[in-house]
Motif scaffolding. Structure first.
Motif, mmCIF file in Angstrom:
data_model
loop_
_atom_site.group_PDB
_atom_site.id
_atom_site.type_symbol
_atom_site.label_atom_id
_atom_site.label_comp_id
_atom_site.label_asym_id
_atom_site.label_seq_id
_atom_site.Cartn_x
_atom_site.Cartn_y
_atom_site.Cartn_z
ATOM 1 N N ILE A 223 0.834 -1.189 0.000
ATOM 2 C CA ILE A 223 0.000 0.000 0.000
ATOM 3 C C ILE A 223 0.876 1.249 0.000
ATOM 4 C CG2 ILE A 223 -1.599 1.369 1.403
ATOM 5 C CD1 ILE A 223 -2.994 -0.808 -0.083
ATOM 6 N N LYS A 224 1.972 1.211 0.759
ATOM 7 C CA LYS A 224 2.895 2.353 0.755
ATOM 8 C C LYS A 224 3.423 2.608 -0.663
ATOM 9 C CE LYS A 224 4.774 4.241 3.873
ATOM 10 N NZ LYS A 224 5.544 5.133 4.667
ATOM 11 N N LYS A 225 3.832 1.545 -1.362
ATOM 12 C CA LYS A 225 4.291 1.703 -2.742
ATOM 13 C C LYS A 225 3.189 2.281 -3.616
ATOM 14 C CE LYS A 225 7.819 -1.944 -3.123
ATOM 15 N NZ LYS A 225 8.198 -3.156 -3.894
ATOM 16 N N PHE A 226 1.966 1.779 -3.433
ATOM 17 C CA PHE A 226 0.823 2.228 -4.224
ATOM 18 C C PHE A 226 0.608 3.728 -4.031
ATOM 19 C CE2 PHE A 226 -3.895 2.879 -4.113
ATOM 20 C CZ PHE A 226 -4.146 2.720 -5.469
ATOM 21 N N VAL A 227 0.686 4.195 -2.787
ATOM 22 C CA VAL A 227 0.482 5.615 -2.498
ATOM 23 C C VAL A 227 1.619 6.453 -3.086
ATOM 24 C CG1 VAL A 227 0.290 7.344 -0.674
ATOM 25 C CG2 VAL A 227 -0.923 5.168 -0.452
ATOM 26 N N LEU A 228 2.844 5.986 -2.950
ATOM 27 C CA LEU A 228 3.975 6.740 -3.483
ATOM 28 C C LEU A 228 3.929 6.820 -5.007
ATOM 29 C CD1 LEU A 228 6.821 5.513 -1.126
ATOM 30 C CD2 LEU A 228 5.809 7.792 -1.213
ATOM 31 N N PHE A 368 -2.201 8.608 -9.781
ATOM 32 C CA PHE A 368 -1.713 7.318 -10.234
ATOM 33 C C PHE A 368 -2.035 7.133 -11.707
ATOM 34 C CE2 PHE A 368 -2.053 2.785 -11.100
ATOM 35 C CZ PHE A 368 -0.912 2.298 -10.521
ATOM 36 N N THR A 369 -1.047 6.742 -12.481
ATOM 37 C CA THR A 369 -1.257 6.368 -13.873
ATOM 38 C C THR A 369 -0.677 4.977 -14.074
ATOM 39 O OG1 THR A 369 0.823 7.435 -14.521
ATOM 40 C CG2 THR A 369 -1.194 8.731 -14.748
ATOM 41 N N CYS A 370 -1.367 4.176 -14.840
ATOM 42 C CA CYS A 370 -0.891 2.827 -15.091
ATOM 43 C C CYS A 370 0.404 2.895 -15.889
ATOM 44 C CB CYS A 370 -1.915 2.029 -15.893
ATOM 45 S SG CYS A 370 -3.417 1.691 -14.979
ATOM 46 N N PRO A 371 1.507 2.463 -15.332
ATOM 47 C CA PRO A 371 2.749 2.500 -16.103
ATOM 48 C C PRO A 371 2.699 1.506 -17.250
ATOM 49 C CG PRO A 371 3.072 1.286 -14.072
ATOM 50 C CD PRO A 371 1.680 1.856 -14.006
ATOM 51 N N LEU A 372 3.419 1.834 -18.324
ATOM 52 C CA LEU A 372 3.549 0.841 -19.386
ATOM 53 C C LEU A 372 4.152 -0.422 -18.794
ATOM 54 C CD1 LEU A 372 5.001 3.038 -22.255
ATOM 55 C CD2 LEU A 372 2.687 2.103 -22.112
ATOM 56 N N PRO A 373 3.619 -1.568 -19.155
ATOM 57 C CA PRO A 373 4.155 -2.792 -18.559
ATOM 58 C C PRO A 373 5.603 -3.014 -18.952
ATOM 59 C CG PRO A 373 2.723 -3.323 -20.407
ATOM 60 C CD PRO A 373 2.579 -1.853 -20.149
ATOM 61 N N LEU A 374 6.336 -3.622 -18.050
ATOM 62 C CA LEU A 374 7.705 -4.041 -18.321
ATOM 63 C C LEU A 374 7.685 -4.953 -19.548
ATOM 64 C CD1 LEU A 374 10.547 -3.914 -16.912
ATOM 65 C CD2 LEU A 374 9.941 -6.092 -15.875
ATOM 66 N N SER A 375 8.398 -4.573 -20.586
ATOM 67 C CA SER A 375 8.364 -5.346 -21.828
ATOM 68 C C SER A 375 9.632 -6.176 -21.971
ATOM 69 C CB SER A 375 8.192 -4.428 -23.041
ATOM 70 O OG SER A 375 9.272 -3.526 -23.142
ATOM 71 N N LEU A 376 9.486 -7.371 -22.471
ATOM 72 C CA LEU A 376 10.612 -8.278 -22.662
ATOM 73 C C LEU A 376 11.053 -8.204 -24.116
ATOM 74 C CD1 LEU A 376 12.328 -10.381 -21.144
ATOM 75 C CD2 LEU A 376 10.737 -12.134 -21.956
ATOM 76 N N LEU A 447 10.245 -16.680 -17.362
ATOM 77 C CA LEU A 447 10.490 -15.476 -16.566
ATOM 78 C C LEU A 447 9.160 -14.832 -16.206
ATOM 79 C CD1 LEU A 447 13.074 -13.901 -15.655
ATOM 80 C CD2 LEU A 447 12.708 -12.436 -17.655
ATOM 81 N N LYS A 448 8.934 -14.636 -14.908
ATOM 82 C CA LYS A 448 7.769 -13.851 -14.472
ATOM 83 C C LYS A 448 8.227 -12.417 -14.253
ATOM 84 C CE LYS A 448 4.759 -15.202 -11.249
ATOM 85 N NZ LYS A 448 4.169 -15.419 -9.884
ATOM 86 N N MET A 449 7.576 -11.481 -14.937
ATOM 87 C CA MET A 449 7.892 -10.061 -14.808
ATOM 88 C C MET A 449 6.811 -9.404 -13.970
ATOM 89 S SD MET A 449 8.950 -9.462 -18.795
ATOM 90 C CE MET A 449 7.438 -10.278 -19.340
ATOM 91 N N VAL A 450 7.201 -8.778 -12.867
ATOM 92 C CA VAL A 450 6.250 -8.141 -11.953
ATOM 93 C C VAL A 450 6.458 -6.632 -12.009
ATOM 94 C CG1 VAL A 450 5.396 -8.022 -9.585
ATOM 95 C CG2 VAL A 450 6.331 -10.179 -10.464
ATOM 96 N N ASN A 451 5.401 -5.888 -12.346
ATOM 97 C CA ASN A 451 5.478 -4.441 -12.464
ATOM 98 C C ASN A 451 5.283 -3.758 -11.117
ATOM 99 O OD1 ASN A 451 5.771 -4.011 -15.417
ATOM 100 N ND2 ASN A 451 3.847 -5.151 -15.467
ATOM 101 N N LYS A 452 5.554 -2.465 -11.069
ATOM 102 C CA LYS A 452 5.397 -1.711 -9.836
ATOM 103 C C LYS A 452 3.941 -1.608 -9.408
ATOM 104 C CE LYS A 452 9.582 1.087 -10.090
ATOM 105 N NZ LYS A 452 10.159 2.425 -10.309
ATOM 106 N N ASN A 453 3.013 -1.748 -10.347
ATOM 107 C CA ASN A 453 1.606 -1.758 -9.961
ATOM 108 C C ASN A 453 1.128 -3.181 -9.669
ATOM 109 O OD1 ASN A 453 1.599 -2.787 -12.579
ATOM 110 N ND2 ASN A 453 -0.339 -1.828 -13.111
ATOM 111 N N PHE A 454 2.116 -4.115 -9.531
ATOM 112 C CA PHE A 454 1.910 -5.498 -9.110
ATOM 113 C C PHE A 454 1.216 -6.372 -10.160
ATOM 114 C CE2 PHE A 454 1.399 -2.676 -5.371
ATOM 115 C CZ PHE A 454 2.690 -2.802 -4.913
ATOM 116 N N SER A 455 1.040 -5.867 -11.387
ATOM 117 C CA SER A 455 0.575 -6.749 -12.447
ATOM 118 C C SER A 455 1.735 -7.647 -12.872
ATOM 119 C CB SER A 455 0.050 -5.940 -13.640
ATOM 120 O OG SER A 455 1.068 -5.109 -14.164
#
Length: 555
Positions: A223-228, A368-376, A447-455
């Motif tokens: 939640i702290k990450k989400f708020v930041l 909050f804006t949805c960041p572009l997903p981490l792309s491989l 490889l599992k890629m986990v984004n900052k918005n936890f997707s």
């Protein structure tokens, strides 16, 4: 709930002196509201239901219209007193029925407005909302139309919110009940664990939560990450002390809070009536004699980053009932409110206003804006003396949180081989991982890629074999037909830069590029020229004197 290893990061909360629309003493933003504009009242004179209480369905109407891309502004007059007037204008009742009286009306408690140029088709949408929720008579929210121009102080242009109602405390039904009572469309909220804020939520709320332990610590850290990152968050009742006194939390103080639950009486102070959280008319309450957290006080002396919205009066001004903080200039808002469940007792103006504060937090725009997903970009591997080596390159690296490299010996059951944090580098970044153990036969990796918005997203599986089983020069297209990019698997003899060429069926070269490959199995995502038309083609990869081809269909 899944457990993700977290590094405890302690943020120093700072007090922001710059003027902000979210902080005390907000700047005014005067705009001319033209004749023919719509007003959704939020006061106790022009927005009452059949029970004589404020009609909470007005919030649901606003959200429903936002879902239909109607442009709505939230008018809150800067500097107004508690229950002060936001603007005065001559107006007629427009919905649910039309009454042309041209009466001059005082609109209070943060009305929502739709400028005249944005009103096309809105009447039909309002009727559809009434019908969808089976609203009749006075239970249909009122909407007025202005008959004169008027200057209004626009605080926000609101957007459709998406709320995560947290399940970590097991009391999610409290806040689900609030959404239902206000007629919020179900597409605008969902249940979620605190460590799984997917779907790009703009808001999260935690009702009563007394649970402790590693799982709750993980949820609070997320939640702290989400708020930041700009998300807004509300904690109610026991969640207030649980989050604020947890080292992973501390959203509003550096020293925590002490639950007081003092009988502070019926008279409260409302220090910031011109901020969004306090947009309600009449009184709230700070003591019900039974909730786990009704009001609280600061513990010790620390650096605090909060502003109050309801406190006791007289000898009880240090007893806080509702407060808000903003962690950084670009971060989200954290709302605290006492008492347990406003729907669990007989409806009254007091409990209704508690529910209104929840809805005000829900509708306060987040950054909050949805960041572009981490792309491989590429994922490859090779065997070095029977020790697997994995290499991958990412785009939008700054949007990632971590990687989980997974290993399998049958291609079906995968286990965690390594946890790799994302670096601080922006844009393109390359990663490598070498196994310490030796393997014979076939080993599978993904490889599992986990984004900052936890997707999360999983890569394709690559297959590594020991030297005897490792062939070179093999090319296959993983997804056919292809779109803007072609995903391919290529086994190279050496690490080099390969040439990729696309030919049409007549043998004409129409596209050429270079791709880095490593010795062994490579998974490559190769962007294509947007000008390549749909049709059938031949893809050729050439490296180290070898050539491999595969048929490709462009859609």
């Amino acid at each position: 709930m899944k457990t993700i290893a977290c590094t405890a990061v302690f943020w120093l909360l700072t007090i922001f002196e710059a003027r902000s629309q979210d902080l005390p003493n907000p700047p005014s933003n005067v705009m001319n509201l033209p004749k023919g504009s719509l007003v959704i009242p939020m006061d106790n004179t022009y927005q009452l239901n059949s029970a004589g209480l404020f009609n909470l369905k007005a919030y649901g109407l606003v959200v429903s219209l936002l879902n239909k891309r109607v442009r709505i502004r939230w008018v809150i007059k800067s500097g107004k007193a508690k229950d002060g007037i936001d603007f005065t204008v001559a107006s007629d009742l427009s919905k649910p029925t039309t009454t042309a009286t041209g009466i001059t009306r005082n609109f209070k408690a943060g009305p929502f407005v739709i400028f005249q140029q944005d009103t096309t088709g809105v009447g039909v949408l309002i009727n559809a909302y009434y019908a969808l929720y089976g609203l009749t008579g006075a239970d249909r929210p009122n909407v007025y139309v202005t008959t004169n121009n008027v200057n209004v102080d626009v605080r926000y242009t609101v957007v459709a919110p998406k709320g995560a109602i947290l399940t970590d405390g097991g009391n999610q039904n409290i806040h689900v009940g609030y959404m239902v009572a206000a007629g919020i469309p179900t597409q605008n909220y969902a249940l979620s664990a605190g460590d799984n804020l997917t779907n790009c939520f703009s808001f999260a709320s935690e009702p009563h939560n007394t649970n402790t332990g590693p799982l709750v610590d993980t949820a609070i850290a997320h939640i702290k990450k989400f708020v930041l990152l700009g998300g807004n968050f509300l904690a109610q009742c026991a969640a207030v002390s649980n989050y604020e006194n947890n080292a992973y939390g501390r959203f509003q103080t550096t020293s925590g809070v002490t639950v007081a639950n003092t009988n502070i009486g019926p008279t409260l102070l409302y220090p910031n009536p011109d901020l969004s959280y306090s947009q309600f008319e009449g009184a709230y309450f700070g003591y019900d004699g039974q909730s786990v957290v009704q009001n609280w006080q600061l513990s010790g002396v620390g650096i605090n980053n909060y502003h109050n919205h309801a406190t006791g009066s007289g000898a009880f001004t240090t007893n806080i009932v509702a407060s808000v903080s903003k962690l950084t200039s670009s971060g989200g808002m954290v709302f605290y409110i006492g008492c347990h469940d406003y729907l669990a007792v007989a409806p009254s103006a007091l409990t209704n206003n508690g529910l209104r504060m929840y809805m005000n937090a829900f509708l306060t725009p987040s950054t909050f804006t949805c960041p572009l997903p981490l792309s491989l970009i590429s994922f490859s591997g090779s065997m070095n003396n029977n020790r697997p080596e994995l290499h991958w390159t990412t785009g939008e690296n700054e949007t990632g949180d971590h990687f989980e490299l997974q290993r399998s010996f049958d291609g079906i059951q995968f286990t965690l081989a390594a946890y790799i944090p994302v670096t601080a580098k922006e844009g393109l970044e390359s990663y490598s991982y070498k196994e310490q153990a030796m393997f014979t036969g076939t080993v599978y990796y993904r490889l599992k890629m986990v984004n900052k918005n936890f997707s999360e997203k999983l890569s394709k599986i690559i297959v590594l074999k020991d030297r005897e089983g490792n062939a070179s020069g093999k090319l296959s297209i993983l997804e056919n037909p292809v779109g803007a990019a072609v995903n391919l698997q290529y086994t190279a003899q050496t690490s080099t830069t390969a040439k990729a060429v696309i030919y049409n069926t007549s043998g004409g070269k129409i596209f050429e590029t270079s791709v880095p490959v490593r010795s062994g199995n490579n998974i490559i995502s190769m962007p294509l020229d947007a000008k390549i038309p749909a049709g059938m083609y031949i893809l050729e990869i050439a490296s180290s004197g070898e050539r491999a081809t595969a048929r490709m269909i462009k859609k």
